[in-house]
Design a protein around this motif. Structure first.
Motif, PDB file in Angstrom:
ATOM      1  N   MET A 484      -5.162 -49.688 -28.716  1.00 44.58           N
ATOM      2  CA  MET A 484      -5.953 -48.465 -28.580  1.00 44.58           C
ATOM      3  C   MET A 484      -6.221 -48.150 -27.109  1.00 44.58           C
ATOM      4  SD  MET A 484      -8.663 -48.790 -31.765  1.00 44.58           S
ATOM      5  CE  MET A 484      -9.473 -47.228 -31.380  1.00 44.58           C
ATOM      6  N   LEU A 485      -6.488 -49.164 -26.313  1.00 42.60           N
ATOM      7  CA  LEU A 485      -6.680 -48.941 -24.874  1.00 42.60           C
ATOM      8  C   LEU A 485      -5.416 -48.391 -24.226  1.00 42.60           C
ATOM      9  CD1 LEU A 485      -8.751 -52.106 -23.829  1.00 42.60           C
ATOM     10  CD2 LEU A 485      -9.525 -49.735 -23.829  1.00 42.60           C
ATOM     11  N   SER A 486      -4.282 -48.951 -24.650  1.00 47.11           N
ATOM     12  CA  SER A 486      -3.002 -48.477 -24.108  1.00 47.11           C
ATOM     13  C   SER A 486      -2.760 -47.018 -24.491  1.00 47.11           C
ATOM     14  CB  SER A 486      -1.870 -49.362 -24.623  1.00 47.11           C
ATOM     15  OG  SER A 486      -0.625 -48.888 -24.185  1.00 47.11           O
ATOM     16  N   TRP A 487      -3.050 -46.715 -25.762  1.00 45.40           N
ATOM     17  CA  TRP A 487      -2.870 -45.329 -26.214  1.00 45.40           C
ATOM     18  C   TRP A 487      -3.830 -44.373 -25.517  1.00 45.40           C
ATOM     19  CZ3 TRP A 487       0.537 -42.412 -28.584  1.00 45.40           C
ATOM     20  CH2 TRP A 487       1.531 -43.030 -29.347  1.00 45.40           C
ATOM     21  N   GLU A 488      -5.052 -44.803 -25.270  1.00 47.35           N
ATOM     22  CA  GLU A 488      -6.017 -43.942 -24.582  1.00 47.35           C
ATOM     23  C   GLU A 488      -5.523 -43.601 -23.178  1.00 47.35           C
ATOM     24  OE1 GLU A 488      -8.483 -42.384 -25.681  1.00 47.35           O
ATOM     25  OE2 GLU A 488      -8.975 -43.367 -27.580  1.00 47.35           O
ATOM     26  N   ASP A 489      -4.905 -44.566 -22.503  1.00 44.22           N
ATOM     27  CA  ASP A 489      -4.334 -44.296 -21.173  1.00 44.22           C
ATOM     28  C   ASP A 489      -3.203 -43.274 -21.277  1.00 44.22           C
ATOM     29  OD1 ASP A 489      -6.046 -46.039 -19.940  1.00 44.22           O
ATOM     30  OD2 ASP A 489      -4.653 -47.738 -19.963  1.00 44.22           O
ATOM     31  N   LYS A 490      -2.330 -43.438 -22.305  1.00 42.34           N
ATOM     32  CA  LYS A 490      -1.233 -42.488 -22.491  1.00 42.34           C
ATOM     33  C   LYS A 490      -1.765 -41.082 -22.765  1.00 42.34           C
ATOM     34  CE  LYS A 490       1.985 -45.903 -24.435  1.00 42.34           C
ATOM     35  NZ  LYS A 490       2.753 -46.312 -25.648  1.00 42.34           N
ATOM     36  N   LEU A 491      -2.789 -41.000 -23.602  1.00 43.35           N
ATOM     37  CA  LEU A 491      -3.344 -39.688 -23.959  1.00 43.35           C
ATOM     38  C   LEU A 491      -4.004 -39.024 -22.756  1.00 43.35           C
ATOM     39  CD1 LEU A 491      -4.898 -40.482 -27.468  1.00 43.35           C
ATOM     40  CD2 LEU A 491      -2.825 -39.180 -26.978  1.00 43.35           C
ATOM     41  N   LYS A 492      -4.622 -39.827 -21.910  1.00 44.65           N
ATOM     42  CA  LYS A 492      -5.247 -39.262 -20.704  1.00 44.65           C
ATOM     43  C   LYS A 492      -4.176 -38.656 -19.799  1.00 44.65           C
ATOM     44  CE  LYS A 492      -8.739 -38.592 -17.875  1.00 44.65           C
ATOM     45  NZ  LYS A 492      -7.987 -37.903 -16.807  1.00 44.65           N
ATOM     46  N   ARG A 493      -3.078 -39.384 -19.675  1.00 43.91           N
ATOM     47  CA  ARG A 493      -1.986 -38.853 -18.845  1.00 43.91           C
ATOM     48  C   ARG A 493      -1.375 -37.611 -19.477  1.00 43.91           C
ATOM     49  NH1 ARG A 493      -0.863 -44.479 -18.402  1.00 43.91           N
ATOM     50  NH2 ARG A 493       0.829 -44.323 -19.942  1.00 43.91           N
ATOM     51  N   LYS A 494      -1.262 -37.613 -20.801  1.00 43.14           N
ATOM     52  CA  LYS A 494      -0.707 -36.463 -21.503  1.00 43.14           C
ATOM     53  C   LYS A 494      -1.593 -35.238 -21.347  1.00 43.14           C
ATOM     54  CE  LYS A 494       2.553 -35.024 -24.372  1.00 43.14           C
ATOM     55  NZ  LYS A 494       3.988 -35.092 -24.045  1.00 43.14           N
ATOM     56  N   GLU A 495      -2.917 -35.440 -21.473  1.00 50.42           N
ATOM     57  CA  GLU A 495      -3.858 -34.327 -21.325  1.00 50.42           C
ATOM     58  C   GLU A 495      -3.797 -33.766 -19.914  1.00 50.42           C
ATOM     59  OE1 GLU A 495      -8.410 -33.578 -22.777  1.00 50.42           O
ATOM     60  OE2 GLU A 495      -8.058 -35.318 -21.465  1.00 50.42           O
ATOM     61  N   TYR A 498      -0.777 -31.553 -19.596  1.00 46.31           N
ATOM     62  CA  TYR A 498      -0.973 -30.219 -20.180  1.00 46.31           C
ATOM     63  C   TYR A 498      -1.774 -29.326 -19.242  1.00 46.31           C
ATOM     64  CZ  TYR A 498       0.805 -31.475 -24.840  1.00 46.31           C
ATOM     65  OH  TYR A 498       1.606 -31.836 -25.892  1.00 46.31           O
ATOM     66  N   TYR A 499      -2.813 -29.871 -18.674  1.00 46.93           N
ATOM     67  CA  TYR A 499      -3.640 -29.064 -17.768  1.00 46.93           C
ATOM     68  C   TYR A 499      -2.839 -28.640 -16.531  1.00 46.93           C
ATOM     69  CZ  TYR A 499      -8.123 -29.430 -20.168  1.00 46.93           C
ATOM     70  OH  TYR A 499      -9.146 -29.307 -21.072  1.00 46.93           O
ATOM     71  N   ARG A 500      -1.971 -29.553 -16.050  1.00 54.48           N
ATOM     72  CA  ARG A 500      -1.165 -29.196 -14.875  1.00 54.48           C
ATOM     73  C   ARG A 500      -0.199 -28.065 -15.210  1.00 54.48           C
ATOM     74  NH1 ARG A 500      -1.046 -34.835 -14.103  1.00 54.48           N
ATOM     75  NH2 ARG A 500       1.053 -34.957 -15.048  1.00 54.48           N
ATOM     76  N   ARG A 501       0.392 -28.129 -16.416  1.00 55.66           N
ATOM     77  CA  ARG A 501       1.342 -27.083 -16.810  1.00 55.66           C
ATOM     78  C   ARG A 501       0.650 -25.730 -16.945  1.00 55.66           C
ATOM     79  NH1 ARG A 501       4.914 -30.125 -21.539  1.00 55.66           N
ATOM     80  NH2 ARG A 501       5.679 -31.848 -20.215  1.00 55.66           N
ATOM     81  N   PHE A 502      -0.487 -25.735 -17.603  1.00 56.42           N
ATOM     82  CA  PHE A 502      -1.208 -24.460 -17.756  1.00 56.42           C
ATOM     83  C   PHE A 502      -1.719 -23.959 -16.413  1.00 56.42           C
ATOM     84  CE2 PHE A 502      -1.375 -25.503 -22.300  1.00 56.42           C
ATOM     85  CZ  PHE A 502      -1.140 -24.265 -22.848  1.00 56.42           C
ATOM     86  N   ALA A 503      -2.079 -24.879 -15.531  1.00 56.03           N
ATOM     87  CA  ALA A 503      -2.524 -24.459 -14.193  1.00 56.03           C
ATOM     88  C   ALA A 503      -1.374 -23.825 -13.431  1.00 56.03           C
ATOM     89  CB  ALA A 503      -3.065 -25.673 -13.434  1.00 56.03           C
ATOM     90  N   ALA A 504      -0.168 -24.393 -13.571  1.00 53.90           N
ATOM     91  CA  ALA A 504       1.003 -23.815 -12.911  1.00 53.90           C
ATOM     92  C   ALA A 504       1.289 -22.417 -13.455  1.00 53.90           C
ATOM     93  CB  ALA A 504       2.215 -24.724 -13.123  1.00 53.90           C
ATOM     94  N   MET A 505       1.140 -22.259 -14.780  1.00 45.75           N
ATOM     95  CA  MET A 505       1.341 -20.943 -15.389  1.00 45.75           C
ATOM     96  C   MET A 505       0.340 -19.940 -14.835  1.00 45.75           C
ATOM     97  SD  MET A 505       0.955 -19.807 -19.379  1.00 45.75           S
ATOM     98  CE  MET A 505      -0.830 -19.842 -19.222  1.00 45.75           C
TER      99      MET A 505
END
Length: 527
Positions: A484-495, A498-505
């Motif tokens: 779960m800790l490993s997945w939480e790190d992955k999800l943080k990076r994924k989120e 997404y924010y970087r992509r929308f910011a670029a848009m």
């Protein structure tokens, strides 16, 4: 401030909601791990509940190894006003007569009377310096009293305590200090009416000395007249059995397994009748059987409990959408059946059930009209399983039969419950081999099965306070936590992605809007 994001300013799109929806789908593996963790936690807790119940039964079984639980006695006094009595399991059945009770045991006492009269008469509130009971040292302004007596058990070990009180102390303070000294074993009472202080030994009986209580005032020379000391020796209880006079230092004493209390003197005989207390012995066995049946009932409920597979543990998001009552009802369904058909509990139930039909090696026979009967089965004393298969091996007691055996053959019941099976058997040629069918008594088998089952359950679920790495479910829970800790790190990076992509848009749209505005302004100026 680092976590504050302003999105959709250029596009007008609610990017925050869009990212949350995207992340909700991404969190599905974490939610599944969380649900699995909750299920394993419920399973661990259910196992531990069984372990505590097994420990309770094993503790009760240890108590049932004591012979007193099968041979309790009751005793009746023909005149409880002069003599009361109780019996322990070692008392012999039958009757004994105490011919007479000549004297009760009394304690030694010492009465202290003031040497010179005082005005007003002394009382508990009178200061010692005014009491003429104790002298006060003119230099230290203190009273110093040495009290001496024998040990509370009547032995010749002398107990000496020195009390120091200042001139402001009262007679009441003196009384409290004497009564508060456990080492002395004395009781002090001051009588306001007579003006006398009486010291009595807490233990009764006569000691081999004339000074059973000794009062020594270290400052007696400061008194006008020395107080009078009146000693009264303690007396032993005196009674007769079979024409023989006996004495006891206490009115309560143990004789042949009977705890006898002399209440009054009498010249008439008093008969004590002792018999087996069949009801008490039966109640003791029934109490253990009830505890055994409770455990079997709990184990059966766990292995038969319905499993609702459509009710998985709630995720945090699901929990927020439900009321407290809805959450409670849902989790009752989700927790149900965590040990359904559990092999450890099923095997344990079978082991317990086997003890009720096993042939026990008591090496004991009881008489009957057709000859001696070898005692080797619980059914012979009225202990069997219930006829309802749904009870899963609960015990049924034949009260009449068990009470009869407890009354006529208490040793037989004791042996069936507690005998240790022989480890070897002797063959006709005199050689010894391992006993192939040797079984210990019912209680010893229960002890063995509960110990074995507890060890098996503990290896899976641990015990209260166990370190997670020492049992199987604990290791699984620890692995899930790591995942779960490993997945939480992955999800943080994924989120963040997404924010970087929308910011670029948003940035691209800002640039497009700026170019459009510039072009529009240019064309407008040319007109």
């Amino acid at each position: 401030m680092a976590n504050i994001r302003l999105s959709g300013l250029a596009s007008g799109i609610d990017t925050e909601s869009m990212i949350k929806q995207l992340m909700q789908a991404e969190r599905a593996p974490v939610d599944r791990l969380s649900q699995k963790k909750q299920t394993l936690t419920w399973q661990r807790d259910a196992y531990r509940e069984m372990n505590r119940a097994l420990l309770d039964l094993r503790t009760a079984a240890s108590d049932m190894l004591l012979s007193k639980n099968y041979s309790a006695k009751s005793v009746v006094s023909s005149n409880s006003n002069v003599l009361s009595v109780t019996a322990n399991s070692t008392a012999a059945t039958g009757s004994i007569t105490i011919d007479r009770i000549d004297r009760l045991a009394t304690p030694a006492s010492l009465t202290i009377s003031q040497g010179a009269p005082t005005t007003p008469p002394i009382s508990t509130t009178t200061m010692l310096k005014d009491s003429q009971l104790l002298g006060i040292d003119s230099a230290t302004k203190q009273a110093s009293l040495e009290l001496q007596t024998y040990a509370a058990d009547g032995s010749k070990t002398v107990k000496t305590v020195t009390l120091h009180l200042d001139e402001t102390a009262t007679i009441g303070d003196l009384v409290n200090q004497i009564n508060g000294s456990k080492e002395l074993g004395l009781s002090a009472v001051f009588n306001d009416l007579t003006g006398k202080l009486v010291l009595s030994r807490q233990a009764t009986g006569q000691l081999n000395t004339s000074d059973e209580i000794k009062w020594t005032d270290q400052n007696a020379s400061a008194l006008t007249t020395l107080p009078a000391q009146t000693a009264k020796a303690g007396a032993n209880a005196s009674y007769q059995i079979g024409g023989t006079s006996l004495e006891q230092t206490s009115n309560t004493f143990v004789q042949n397994g009977l705890t006898i209390t002399l209440n009054n003197t009498t010249t008439s005989p008093t008969t004590l009748t002792t018999k087996l207390d069949t009801q008490t012995n039966f109640d003791t066995i029934k109490k253990f059987v009830d505890k055994y049946n409770d455990l079997i009932d709990k184990m059966n409920k766990k292995v038969r409990e319905e499993k609702f597979r459509d009710y998985q543990p709630l995720t945090d998001a699901q929990r927020k959408e439900l009321s407290e009552d809805e959450v409670k009802k849902w989790e009752e369904k989700a927790m149900s059946g965590v040990l359904k058909n559990d092999p450890l509990l099923r095997d344990g139930i079978n082991d317990f059930r086997s003890t009720l039909s096993a042939k026990i090696d008591t090496d004991y026979t009881i008489p009957s009209a057709s000859g001696p009967i070898t005692l080797n089965s619980l059914s012979q004393i009225g202990i069997t399983t219930t006829s309802d298969f749904r009870d899963g091996g609960k015990i049924k007691l034949d009260e009449t039969k068990l009470k009869e055996m407890l009354e006529k053959h208490p040793d037989s019941v004791y042996r069936l419950f507690t005998v240790e099976a022989p480890q070897k058997v002797t063959q006709p040629d005199g050689t010894e081999i391992k006993n192939p069918d040797g079984l210990s008594g019912f209680i010893r088998q229960i002890q063995a099965f509960t110990t074995t089952l507890r060890d098996k359950v503990s290896s899976v679920a641990g015990r209260d306070g166990s370190v997670a790495t020492t049992y199987r479910l604990g290791k699984s829970l620890a692995d899930i936590d790591k995942s779960m800790l490993s997945w939480e790190d992955k999800l943080k990076r994924k989120e963040d992605s997404y924010y970087r992509r929308f910011a670029a848009m948003e940035q691209a749209m800002n640039q497009a809007n700026s170019q459009s505005a510039t072009l529009t302004n240019y064309l407008t100026q040319g007109q």
